[in-house]
Design an enzyme around this catalytic site. Structure first.
Site, PDB file in Angstrom:
ATOM      1  N   CYS A  53     -35.206  29.060 -71.436  1.00  0.00           N
ATOM      2  CA  CYS A  53     -34.927  29.198 -70.003  1.00  0.00           C
ATOM      3  C   CYS A  53     -33.461  29.569 -69.763  1.00  0.00           C
ATOM      4  O   CYS A  53     -32.563  28.772 -70.046  1.00  0.00           O
ATOM      5  CB  CYS A  53     -35.286  27.874 -69.319  1.00  0.00           C
ATOM      6  SG  CYS A  53     -34.724  27.718 -67.626  1.00  0.00           S
ATOM      7  N   CYS A 103     -31.592  27.311 -67.289  1.00  0.00           N
ATOM      8  CA  CYS A 103     -31.342  26.008 -67.916  1.00  0.00           C
ATOM      9  C   CYS A 103     -30.060  26.058 -68.743  1.00  0.00           C
ATOM     10  O   CYS A 103     -29.272  25.108 -68.746  1.00  0.00           O
ATOM     11  CB  CYS A 103     -32.508  25.607 -68.822  1.00  0.00           C
ATOM     12  SG  CYS A 103     -34.073  25.373 -67.949  1.00  0.00           S
TER      13      CYS A 103
END
Length: 181
Positions: free
Chosen positions: A104, A107
């Protein structure tokens, strides 16, 4: 700064029958003399507080000073299904949990912000990260549908969630609601 919030000095004394652990308030002024090497068997402490002075008057031979500062975690720790209840639900302090995955991009963008918060709030807030690929059950239990998602817990209860790679100020404002001043 973090050490000011988490330093706890104690004396630990052992006798033939029991171990006595005395904790002193961080607000009490403690004067520690300079030791002259390792041959000094004990360290004497003094303070203006009558409780402190009284408790030191009854200390036993072999007392030592124990610093609890190393127990303050100033980094983001990994939490898993196995450790969730002990580390998050059972925590006495407020908890921030970042739900993330290695693939991600957002993230990876928010990870340094979470690490900064862990350092700034060391001793006040426990910061964890949970990999949703490794622990999908917890993510499902809390309805995590997109990552990064940051959940805030206090007294074992989910209080609030923030979804997406948000600015540090957003997370700080949310944390400040749950940190006891």
């Amino acid at each position: 700064m973090a050490l000011e919030n988490c330093l706890q000095l104690s004396t630990v004394s052992t006798t033939a029958r029991a171990c006595v652990f005395q904790s002193f308030s961080a607000k009490e002024k403690i004067n520690l003399p300079t030791c002259r090497g390792l041959k000094t068997p004990t360290v004497s402490l003094s303070a203006s507080s009558s409780f402190f002075s009284h408790s030191l008057a009854h200390r036993h031979r072999g007392s030592r000073i124990v610093c609890k500062a190393k127990e303050a975690i100033d980094e983001v720790q990994v939490v898993t299904d196995a450790s969730w209840n002990n580390q998050v639900i059972g925590s006495e302090s407020p908890v921030l949990v970042e739900f993330w995955a290695p693939w991600c991009g957002p993230c990876r963008m928010i990870a340094p912000v979470i690490e900064e918060l862990a350092k700034e709030y060391a001793g006040k807030v426990a910061c964890f990260k949970l990999n949703t690929d490794d622990c999908p059950n917890i993510a499902t239990q809390y309805g995590i549908r997109s990552i990064p998602t940051v959940l805030f817990f206090k007294n074992g209860e989910k209080k609030e969630s923030v979804i997406g790679a948000v600015p540090k100020s957003t997370l700080t404002a949310t944390l400040d609601k749950y940190v006891d001043v």
